[in-house]
Design a protein around this motif. Structure first.
Motif, PDB file in Angstrom:
ATOM      1  N   SER A   1     -11.451 -37.836  23.732  1.00 50.38           N
ATOM      2  CA  SER A   1     -10.567 -38.572  22.821  1.00 50.38           C
ATOM      3  C   SER A   1     -11.264 -38.928  21.513  1.00 50.38           C
ATOM      4  O   SER A   1     -10.684 -38.810  20.429  1.00 50.38           O
ATOM      5  CB  SER A   1     -10.062 -39.849  23.506  1.00 50.38           C
ATOM      6  OG  SER A   1      -9.347 -39.544  24.680  1.00 50.38           O
TER       7      SER A   1
ATOM      8  N   THR B   1     -12.394 -35.738  14.488  1.00 52.49           N
ATOM      9  CA  THR B   1     -12.111 -34.445  13.876  1.00 52.49           C
ATOM     10  C   THR B   1     -10.813 -34.510  13.078  1.00 52.49           C
ATOM     11  O   THR B   1     -10.733 -33.983  11.957  1.00 52.49           O
ATOM     12  CB  THR B   1     -12.030 -33.349  14.948  1.00 52.49           C
ATOM     13  OG1 THR B   1     -13.282 -33.297  15.651  1.00 52.49           O
ATOM     14  CG2 THR B   1     -11.762 -31.988  14.320  1.00 52.49           C
TER      15      THR B   1
ATOM     16  N   MET C   1      -3.301 -31.138  15.006  1.00 48.43           N
ATOM     17  CA  MET C   1      -3.509 -31.715  16.337  1.00 48.43           C
ATOM     18  C   MET C   1      -3.595 -30.637  17.408  1.00 48.43           C
ATOM     19  O   MET C   1      -4.452 -30.698  18.297  1.00 48.43           O
ATOM     20  CB  MET C   1      -2.377 -32.690  16.665  1.00 48.43           C
ATOM     21  CG  MET C   1      -2.468 -34.006  15.930  1.00 48.43           C
ATOM     22  SD  MET C   1      -1.287 -35.197  16.582  1.00 48.43           S
ATOM     23  CE  MET C   1       0.257 -34.429  16.151  1.00 48.43           C
TER      24      MET C   1
ATOM     25  N   LEU D   1      -2.548 -36.619  23.191  1.00 49.72           N
ATOM     26  CA  LEU D   1      -3.554 -35.561  23.272  1.00 49.72           C
ATOM     27  C   LEU D   1      -4.478 -35.915  24.425  1.00 49.72           C
ATOM     28  O   LEU D   1      -5.126 -36.960  24.422  1.00 49.72           O
ATOM     29  CB  LEU D   1      -4.351 -35.453  21.970  1.00 49.72           C
ATOM     30  CG  LEU D   1      -3.653 -34.830  20.755  1.00 49.72           C
ATOM     31  CD1 LEU D   1      -2.553 -35.738  20.214  1.00 49.72           C
ATOM     32  CD2 LEU D   1      -4.660 -34.540  19.650  1.00 49.72           C
TER      33      LEU D   1
ATOM     34  N   ASN E   1      -6.980 -34.456  28.010  1.00 48.79           N
ATOM     35  CA  ASN E   1      -7.707 -33.367  28.660  1.00 48.79           C
ATOM     36  C   ASN E   1      -7.248 -33.140  30.102  1.00 48.79           C
ATOM     37  O   ASN E   1      -7.624 -32.145  30.722  1.00 48.79           O
ATOM     38  CB  ASN E   1      -9.214 -33.620  28.639  1.00 48.79           C
ATOM     39  CG  ASN E   1      -9.619 -34.855  29.423  1.00 48.79           C
ATOM     40  OD1 ASN E   1      -9.280 -35.969  29.033  1.00 48.79           O
ATOM     41  ND2 ASN E   1     -10.346 -34.680  30.521  1.00 48.79           N
TER      42      ASN E   1
ATOM     43  N   VAL F   1      -7.008 -28.802  17.136  1.00 54.11           N
ATOM     44  CA  VAL F   1      -8.120 -29.655  17.573  1.00 54.11           C
ATOM     45  C   VAL F   1      -8.052 -29.907  19.072  1.00 54.11           C
ATOM     46  O   VAL F   1      -9.069 -29.846  19.777  1.00 54.11           O
ATOM     47  CB  VAL F   1      -8.115 -30.975  16.782  1.00 54.11           C
ATOM     48  CG1 VAL F   1      -9.091 -31.988  17.378  1.00 54.11           C
ATOM     49  CG2 VAL F   1      -8.450 -30.715  15.313  1.00 54.11           C
ATOM     50  N   ASN F   2      -6.868 -30.173  19.575  1.00 54.40           N
ATOM     51  CA  ASN F   2      -6.693 -30.426  21.001  1.00 54.40           C
ATOM     52  C   ASN F   2      -7.098 -29.205  21.822  1.00 54.40           C
ATOM     53  O   ASN F   2      -7.821 -29.318  22.826  1.00 54.40           O
ATOM     54  CB  ASN F   2      -5.229 -30.792  21.277  1.00 54.40           C
ATOM     55  CG  ASN F   2      -5.008 -31.375  22.654  1.00 54.40           C
ATOM     56  OD1 ASN F   2      -5.616 -32.367  23.035  1.00 54.40           O
ATOM     57  ND2 ASN F   2      -4.110 -30.760  23.412  1.00 54.40           N
TER      58      ASN F   2
ATOM     59  N   LYS G   1     -11.727 -35.798  19.307  1.00 55.51           N
ATOM     60  CA  LYS G   1     -10.456 -35.411  18.681  1.00 55.51           C
ATOM     61  C   LYS G   1     -10.110 -36.372  17.546  1.00 55.51           C
ATOM     62  O   LYS G   1      -9.661 -35.943  16.466  1.00 55.51           O
ATOM     63  CB  LYS G   1      -9.344 -35.395  19.730  1.00 55.51           C
ATOM     64  CG  LYS G   1      -9.510 -34.309  20.776  1.00 55.51           C
ATOM     65  CD  LYS G   1      -8.499 -34.465  21.913  1.00 55.51           C
ATOM     66  CE  LYS G   1      -8.769 -33.466  23.027  1.00 55.51           C
ATOM     67  NZ  LYS G   1      -7.816 -33.625  24.165  1.00 55.51           N
TER      68      LYS G   1
ATOM     69  N   PHE H   1     -11.143 -28.723  21.779  1.00 54.95           N
ATOM     70  CA  PHE H   1     -11.954 -29.616  22.594  1.00 54.95           C
ATOM     71  C   PHE H   1     -11.616 -29.541  24.075  1.00 54.95           C
ATOM     72  O   PHE H   1     -12.480 -29.818  24.922  1.00 54.95           O
ATOM     73  CB  PHE H   1     -11.855 -31.049  22.085  1.00 54.95           C
ATOM     74  CG  PHE H   1     -12.697 -31.294  20.864  1.00 54.95           C
ATOM     75  CD1 PHE H   1     -14.083 -31.191  20.926  1.00 54.95           C
ATOM     76  CD2 PHE H   1     -12.118 -31.601  19.647  1.00 54.95           C
ATOM     77  CE1 PHE H   1     -14.868 -31.397  19.798  1.00 54.95           C
ATOM     78  CE2 PHE H   1     -12.893 -31.816  18.515  1.00 54.95           C
ATOM     79  CZ  PHE H   1     -14.275 -31.713  18.590  1.00 54.95           C
ATOM     80  N   ASN H   2     -10.401 -29.148  24.413  1.00 49.93           N
ATOM     81  CA  ASN H   2     -10.061 -29.044  25.823  1.00 49.93           C
ATOM     82  C   ASN H   2     -10.719 -27.846  26.508  1.00 49.93           C
ATOM     83  O   ASN H   2     -10.600 -27.680  27.727  1.00 49.93           O
ATOM     84  CB  ASN H   2      -8.542 -29.003  26.013  1.00 49.93           C
ATOM     85  CG  ASN H   2      -7.913 -30.378  25.868  1.00 49.93           C
ATOM     86  OD1 ASN H   2      -8.607 -31.391  25.912  1.00 49.93           O
ATOM     87  ND2 ASN H   2      -6.602 -30.414  25.683  1.00 49.93           N
TER      88      ASN H   2
END
Length: 236
Positions: free
Chosen positions: A121, A127, A78, A168, A170, A81-82, A124, A85-86
């Motif tokens: 979202s 993924t 997590m 999670l 942004n 991935v977080n 994430k 993408f952020n």
């Protein structure tokens, strides 16, 4: 998600009924099998042809995230991935797509290098599915974000069904328990199978199958790289 909806019981019922009706008109049993075989060459070349060379570099970076996250704990997956993408840009749908509420696929999000809260979202969610995180542990969650006074979407992870979820997001890029996100008031949540109307402390009232959700049906139809949409606004 911690928090209470600020409305009377009658108003709350009406809001919940409206949400279910709106979603029924507007997402499906988006069930994606984790660890699907990905044709990396085809995906990369398609994104490059649709969105440019830098899109190909981004999807290669996404593949590296998938490779590096194999074997990690769910919490470490997590985090990876977080964080990935952020790094993407936040752009309103109307500016980016010319549509007030367009849910982009993960490949569109990666291709154009941005999107709004639901796109973060969704990317994430898929993924983490690809990395083997069970969908039963995840819910895409609509909230009221009091810090910006608007509706917002996050991904919630439940280690166990009764656990306080991890969020999670942004807006606040650090993964935190919902009890530490007093700025988020839950409205509804869903995953590939179920829909919940949220109440308090991360728990929700089951409102049926996510087959009711039509925007999700549309998203499922567009998954992959065969139906990529061109944005109205080029970010690069």
């Amino acid at each position: 998600m911690n928090g209470r909806l600020c409305c009377s019981k009658l108003a709350c019922r009406k809001v919940c009924q409206f949400i279910v009706m709106a979603l029924t008109l507007a997402i499906s049993c988006l069930y994606a099998s984790p660890t699907q075989n990905l044709d990396r060459g085809h995906i990369t070349s398609t994104l490059e042809s649709k969105y440019g060379e830098r899109a190909g570099k981004r999807v290669k970076a996404w593949f590296r995230v998938l490779d590096e996250a194999q074997g990690l704990s769910e919490r470490d997956k997590m985090t990876k991935v977080n964080n990935f993408f952020n790094l993407f840009r936040f752009v309103d749908d109307i500016k980016l797509w010319g549509d007030s509420n367009y849910w982009s696929t993960p490949m569109e999000f990666i291709g154009v290098n941005g999107g709004d809260c639901e796109d973060f979202s969704i990317a994430k969610y898929f993924t983490l599915l690809q990395l083997g995180v069970p969908e039963d542990k995840m819910r895409i969650t609509m909230v009221k974000a009091t810090s910006v006074n608007q509706y917002h979407m996050v991904l919630a992870y439940y280690e166990t069904p009764s656990a306080i979820p991890l969020v999670l997001d942004n807006l606040d890029t650090r993964i935190k328990p919902a009890t530490q996100r007093k700025d988020l008031i839950p409205v509804y949540s869903f995953n590939g199978r179920q829909l919940w109307l949220n109440k308090e402390k991360g728990r929700g009232v089951l409102a049926g199958s996510s087959k009711k959700l039509a925007k999700w049906n549309d998203l499922k139809y567009r998954l992959g790289v065969e139906r990529l949409r061109q944005p109205k606004l080029r970010l690069e």
